[in-house]
Design an enzyme around this catalytic site. Structure first.
Site, PDB file in Angstrom:
ATOM      1  N   HIS A 251       0.812  -1.213   0.000  1.00 36.66           N
ATOM      2  CA  HIS A 251       0.000   0.000   0.000  1.00 36.66           C
ATOM      3  C   HIS A 251       0.853   1.273   0.000  1.00 36.66           C
ATOM      4  CE1 HIS A 251      -3.480  -2.541   0.647  1.00 36.66           C
ATOM      5  NE2 HIS A 251      -3.011  -2.986   1.798  1.00 36.66           N
ATOM      6  N   ASP A 252       1.383   1.624   1.147  1.00 38.84           N
ATOM      7  CA  ASP A 252       1.999   2.940   1.331  1.00 38.84           C
ATOM      8  C   ASP A 252       3.224   3.216   0.468  1.00 38.84           C
ATOM      9  OD1 ASP A 252       0.021   3.474   3.174  1.00 38.84           O
ATOM     10  OD2 ASP A 252       1.236   2.914   4.903  1.00 38.84           O
TER      11      ASP A 252
END
Length: 325
Positions: A251-252
């Site tokens: 994700h990040d």
């Protein structure tokens, strides 16, 4: 005599985060990328409680040998309601990775105050900052409410969050960062800034397959590369029915990779709305893809990702960071 080429100006960024396994990788990538100038790390309650997030941020900077970057703790709860926490990061936030207790301390100034200070300095110097949000948007929403005069010094908000054409990962409709503080997200997406959103639509394309994880082998014990390999090795969701393959979604890190290599991503422009009222759809992000609301489209929403390219440049930059240390 030919003129010398002027050096490429670094992009000044603030990383607002809730470390977090994937936050850790996003930060390490940024620190290994010469194109980026990380002005501060600010923390927010999210994957784990605020105090744990802040301690993890300090540990990550010490791992990378970058204790010159200040860490500022921010909001310890959402704007409305009680905190919720992540399910996949473990009690300490870093999975099974154990890092030494930090020697350094967080700066006493609140995260929102630091954001304002940096934006004020940028305004004085006729410059702009990019704000990267890797967790709930509570800190940024408070900044917008308290210091609207500084918003012109924000070049862009690049965020991991939301789910549009696929289901949520915490509820049927909602992605965790949005669900954790939808009222903050609504404030941010109503502020008229320029946005780049990396939702689950994008991050579920960046899966930690065994082959991609193997690209991070070879780091010396105690190095950022070795820590990254350990984090990635334990990130599998073991749910190919949902994700289409083994591994887990990154994700990040897509946020900081986007800043360095936007050619690896394809976006669609839309206006974003955040649901704060419906019990069933609380925290859902809704995109106006076709201009039906008549409101200005101001968010580039990533819909396609060159996953091999993402993992390749991640391994390159984190390996470089390890060698530099």
């Amino acid at each position: 005599m030919s003129a010398k080429a002027s050096p490429t100006k670094k992009k000044s960024i603030i990383i607002d985060c809730d470390p977090g396994v994937d936050d850790t990788l996003a930060i390490l990538f940024a620190l290994g990328s010469p194109e980026l100038d990380v002005k501060a790390i600010t923390t927010v309650c999210g994957n784990v409680p605020l105090e744990v997030c802040t301690q993890n941020a300090l540990k990550i900077l010490e791992l990378a040998g970058r204790t010159d970057i200040p860490v500022h703790a921010g909001c310890d709860s959402p704007m409305i309601g009680e905190p919720i926490f992540g399910k996949f990061h473990g009690a300490g936030g870093l999975g099974k990775l154990v890092l030494p207790d930090p020697v350094t301390q967080p700066s006493p100034q609140h995260a929102v105050g630091k954001m304002a200070e940096l934006l004020r300095a940028a305004k004085t110097n006729n410059e702009k900052l990019t704000i990267c949000t890797l967790g709930p948007m509570t800190n940024l929403a408070l900044l917008i409410k308290l210091h609207p005069e500084l918003l012109s010094s924000i070049e862009c908000v690049v965020s991991m969050g939301g789910a549009y054409r696929i289901a949520g990962n915490r509820t049927l409709t909602s992605e965790f960062n949005m669900l954790a503080d939808p009222h903050a997200a609504r404030i941010v997406y109503s502020a008229g800034l320029d946005y780049v959103a990396l939702p689950l639509d994008a991050t579920h394309q960046a899966m930690t397959s065994p082959e991609r994880v193997s690209w991070f082998k070879g780091g010396e014990a105690g190095s950022p590369l070795a820590a990254t390999y350990e984090l990635l090795s334990g990130w599998s969701r073991n749910d190919p029915r949902r994700y289409g393959s083994d591994g887990g979604p990154m994700h990040d890190p897509l946020v900081t990779v986007y800043l360095v290599a936007p050619h690896l991503f394809q976006t669609e422009l839309a206006k974003v709305f955040v649901e704060c009222d419906s019990q069933l759809c609380y925290g859902q992000t809704v995109a106006d893809w076709y201009g039906q609301t008549g409101e200005k489209a101001d968010a580039q929403i990533v819909q396609k990702v060159n996953a091999d390219g993402v993992f390749s440049i991640m391994s390159e930059r984190i390996r470089s960071l390890s060698q530099a240390g």
